[in-house]
Design a protein around this motif. Structure first.
Motif, PDB file in Angstrom:
ATOM      1  N   LEU A  77      -0.198  11.766   3.078  1.00 43.49           N
ATOM      2  CA  LEU A  77      -0.777  12.025   1.769  1.00 43.49           C
ATOM      3  C   LEU A  77       0.321  12.187   0.718  1.00 43.49           C
ATOM      4  O   LEU A  77       0.178  11.707  -0.412  1.00 43.49           O
ATOM      5  CB  LEU A  77      -1.666  13.273   1.820  1.00 43.49           C
ATOM      6  CG  LEU A  77      -2.522  13.556   0.605  1.00 43.49           C
ATOM      7  CD1 LEU A  77      -3.449  12.380   0.289  1.00 43.49           C
ATOM      8  CD2 LEU A  77      -3.337  14.816   0.806  1.00 43.49           C
ATOM      9  N   ASP A  78       1.441  12.798   1.082  1.00 42.01           N
ATOM     10  CA  ASP A  78       2.558  12.971   0.153  1.00 42.01           C
ATOM     11  C   ASP A  78       3.172  11.635  -0.275  1.00 42.01           C
ATOM     12  O   ASP A  78       3.864  11.568  -1.288  1.00 42.01           O
ATOM     13  CB  ASP A  78       3.652  13.844   0.778  1.00 42.01           C
ATOM     14  CG  ASP A  78       3.230  15.300   0.913  1.00 42.01           C
ATOM     15  OD1 ASP A  78       2.223  15.707   0.290  1.00 42.01           O
ATOM     16  OD2 ASP A  78       3.907  16.033   1.673  1.00 42.01           O
ATOM     17  N   ASP A  79       2.945  10.582   0.496  1.00 43.65           N
ATOM     18  CA  ASP A  79       3.513   9.269   0.192  1.00 43.65           C
ATOM     19  C   ASP A  79       2.489   8.316  -0.427  1.00 43.65           C
ATOM     20  O   ASP A  79       2.753   7.116  -0.542  1.00 43.65           O
ATOM     21  CB  ASP A  79       4.093   8.633   1.464  1.00 43.65           C
ATOM     22  CG  ASP A  79       5.292   9.398   1.990  1.00 43.65           C
ATOM     23  OD1 ASP A  79       5.969  10.079   1.184  1.00 43.65           O
ATOM     24  OD2 ASP A  79       5.549   9.322   3.202  1.00 43.65           O
ATOM     25  N   TYR A  80       1.353   8.846  -0.845  1.00 42.51           N
ATOM     26  CA  TYR A  80       0.291   7.987  -1.350  1.00 42.51           C
ATOM     27  C   TYR A  80       0.707   7.235  -2.621  1.00 42.51           C
ATOM     28  O   TYR A  80       0.407   6.056  -2.762  1.00 42.51           O
ATOM     29  CB  TYR A  80      -0.996   8.793  -1.598  1.00 42.51           C
ATOM     30  CG  TYR A  80      -2.161   7.893  -1.871  1.00 42.51           C
ATOM     31  CD1 TYR A  80      -2.695   7.096  -0.863  1.00 42.51           C
ATOM     32  CD2 TYR A  80      -2.714   7.792  -3.140  1.00 42.51           C
ATOM     33  CE1 TYR A  80      -3.745   6.242  -1.104  1.00 42.51           C
ATOM     34  CE2 TYR A  80      -3.769   6.943  -3.390  1.00 42.51           C
ATOM     35  CZ  TYR A  80      -4.286   6.171  -2.375  1.00 42.51           C
ATOM     36  OH  TYR A  80      -5.320   5.317  -2.610  1.00 42.51           O
ATOM     37  N   GLU A  81       1.391   7.904  -3.544  1.00 38.35           N
ATOM     38  CA  GLU A  81       1.853   7.230  -4.765  1.00 38.35           C
ATOM     39  C   GLU A  81       2.814   6.091  -4.430  1.00 38.35           C
ATOM     40  O   GLU A  81       2.757   5.021  -5.027  1.00 38.35           O
ATOM     41  CB  GLU A  81       2.507   8.227  -5.729  1.00 38.35           C
ATOM     42  CG  GLU A  81       1.536   9.235  -6.327  1.00 38.35           C
ATOM     43  CD  GLU A  81       0.483   8.600  -7.218  1.00 38.35           C
ATOM     44  OE1 GLU A  81       0.792   7.608  -7.920  1.00 38.35           O
ATOM     45  OE2 GLU A  81      -0.658   9.089  -7.210  1.00 38.35           O
ATOM     46  N   GLN A  82       3.691   6.312  -3.457  1.00 37.95           N
ATOM     47  CA  GLN A  82       4.608   5.265  -3.017  1.00 37.95           C
ATOM     48  C   GLN A  82       3.816   4.100  -2.425  1.00 37.95           C
ATOM     49  O   GLN A  82       4.147   2.933  -2.654  1.00 37.95           O
ATOM     50  CB  GLN A  82       5.602   5.813  -1.987  1.00 37.95           C
ATOM     51  CG  GLN A  82       6.583   4.763  -1.496  1.00 37.95           C
ATOM     52  CD  GLN A  82       7.479   5.256  -0.363  1.00 37.95           C
ATOM     53  OE1 GLN A  82       7.411   6.399   0.067  1.00 37.95           O
ATOM     54  NE2 GLN A  82       8.326   4.356   0.123  1.00 37.95           N
ATOM     55  N   TYR A  83       2.771   4.407  -1.669  1.00 39.72           N
ATOM     56  CA  TYR A  83       1.915   3.362  -1.089  1.00 39.72           C
ATOM     57  C   TYR A  83       1.283   2.518  -2.195  1.00 39.72           C
ATOM     58  O   TYR A  83       1.292   1.287  -2.131  1.00 39.72           O
ATOM     59  CB  TYR A  83       0.827   3.992  -0.210  1.00 39.72           C
ATOM     60  CG  TYR A  83      -0.284   3.040   0.155  1.00 39.72           C
ATOM     61  CD1 TYR A  83      -0.098   2.066   1.124  1.00 39.72           C
ATOM     62  CD2 TYR A  83      -1.510   3.101  -0.494  1.00 39.72           C
ATOM     63  CE1 TYR A  83      -1.103   1.173   1.449  1.00 39.72           C
ATOM     64  CE2 TYR A  83      -2.531   2.220  -0.173  1.00 39.72           C
ATOM     65  CZ  TYR A  83      -2.320   1.259   0.793  1.00 39.72           C
ATOM     66  OH  TYR A  83      -3.328   0.370   1.103  1.00 39.72           O
ATOM     67  N   LEU A  84       0.741   3.176  -3.227  1.00 36.65           N
ATOM     68  CA  LEU A  84       0.113   2.435  -4.330  1.00 36.65           C
ATOM     69  C   LEU A  84       1.120   1.510  -5.011  1.00 36.65           C
ATOM     70  O   LEU A  84       0.807   0.355  -5.330  1.00 36.65           O
ATOM     71  CB  LEU A  84      -0.499   3.396  -5.342  1.00 36.65           C
ATOM     72  CG  LEU A  84      -1.715   4.191  -4.870  1.00 36.65           C
ATOM     73  CD1 LEU A  84      -2.151   5.177  -5.947  1.00 36.65           C
ATOM     74  CD2 LEU A  84      -2.857   3.273  -4.481  1.00 36.65           C
ATOM     75  N   SER A  85       2.322   2.008  -5.232  1.00 34.24           N
ATOM     76  CA  SER A  85       3.361   1.193  -5.847  1.00 34.24           C
ATOM     77  C   SER A  85       3.732   0.018  -4.939  1.00 34.24           C
ATOM     78  O   SER A  85       3.895  -1.120  -5.411  1.00 34.24           O
ATOM     79  CB  SER A  85       4.593   2.064  -6.125  1.00 34.24           C
ATOM     80  OG  SER A  85       5.639   1.284  -6.627  1.00 34.24           O
ATOM     81  N   TYR A  86       3.841   0.277  -3.651  1.00 39.60           N
ATOM     82  CA  TYR A  86       4.185  -0.777  -2.688  1.00 39.60           C
ATOM     83  C   TYR A  86       3.125  -1.881  -2.705  1.00 39.60           C
ATOM     84  O   TYR A  86       3.444  -3.066  -2.772  1.00 39.60           O
ATOM     85  CB  TYR A  86       4.313  -0.178  -1.284  1.00 39.60           C
ATOM     86  CG  TYR A  86       4.695  -1.199  -0.241  1.00 39.60           C
ATOM     87  CD1 TYR A  86       6.031  -1.542  -0.031  1.00 39.60           C
ATOM     88  CD2 TYR A  86       3.725  -1.836   0.530  1.00 39.60           C
ATOM     89  CE1 TYR A  86       6.389  -2.488   0.915  1.00 39.60           C
ATOM     90  CE2 TYR A  86       4.073  -2.787   1.477  1.00 39.60           C
ATOM     91  CZ  TYR A  86       5.401  -3.109   1.669  1.00 39.60           C
ATOM     92  OH  TYR A  86       5.744  -4.045   2.599  1.00 39.60           O
ATOM     93  N   VAL A  87       1.872  -1.480  -2.642  1.00 39.88           N
ATOM     94  CA  VAL A  87       0.782  -2.464  -2.634  1.00 39.88           C
ATOM     95  C   VAL A  87       0.802  -3.274  -3.929  1.00 39.88           C
ATOM     96  O   VAL A  87       0.658  -4.495  -3.901  1.00 39.88           O
ATOM     97  CB  VAL A  87      -0.582  -1.765  -2.420  1.00 39.88           C
ATOM     98  CG1 VAL A  87      -1.733  -2.702  -2.721  1.00 39.88           C
ATOM     99  CG2 VAL A  87      -0.693  -1.240  -0.997  1.00 39.88           C
TER     100      VAL A  87
END
Length: 185
Positions: free
Chosen positions: A104-114
């Protein structure tokens, strides 16, 4: 017509995703049999005369025989990725649709990656199409994780190596379980 075939991907007997091959591996006889199964379901009032989506789950035996295990006269979860791919106008690459987990702490990074790997934005050998996510965190050994549902089109090995290098350990654990050798079926 039969325009959506997927291969189930298993790891240690557990479902880990679906492989959507560039070309259906069904023979004309197998396709005709599945069309007849759909017509049979329609004879009981499922579907419409114009046709509708119907999920027919089946195995292909060693001699090519079709063994129907389930008929779902409705949209199924596996149809959504296939329909998204059709709308993108490209189904000529191996594609994996699967659920994975991220911290959950990496969700913003996931959105940016996608966002950086959406179709049409890449120079790499793969792109990523987000289908959904779970807004409810799941505690996994003291770490809040969330499910993501995504489609990876193109070189899955390159994708897997990329997410392993870009994200901290514990993210995308299912990607490591996808049996790449099954893509050649």
């Amino acid at each position: 017509t039969v325009d959506n075939t997927r291969h189930i991907l298993l790891s240690d007997g557990n479902w880990v995703g679906n492989h959507i091959p560039p070309v259906s591996s069904l023979t004309s006889e197998q396709e005709a049999l599945l069309i007849n199964v759909g017509k049979y379901a329609q004879s009981f009032g499922f579907g419409t005369a114009e046709g509708s989506n119907m999920g027919i789950d089946y195995f292909i035996g060693k001699d090519g025989e079709i063994i129907v295990t389930e008929i779902n006269p409705r949209w199924t979860a596996g149809l959504l990725p296939s329909e998204v791919l059709k709308r993108l106008g490209t189904t000529d690459q191996h594609t994996i649709a699967y659920f994975d987990m991220i911290k959950l702490d990496d969700y913003e990074q996931y959105l940016s990656y996608v966002e950086q790997h959406l179709p049409g934005t890449r120079d790499e050998s793969f792109d990523v199409i987000p289908i959904g996510f779970s807004p409810f965190p799941l505690d996994m050994e003291g770490t809040d994780m969330c499910y993501v549902w995504l489609v990876v089109r193109g070189d899955f090995v390159a994708y897997r190596e990329d997410v392993q290098s870009q994200f901290t350990e514990g993210n995308f654990p299912v990607s490591a379980q996808i049996p790449i050798g099954d893509l050649d079926r």
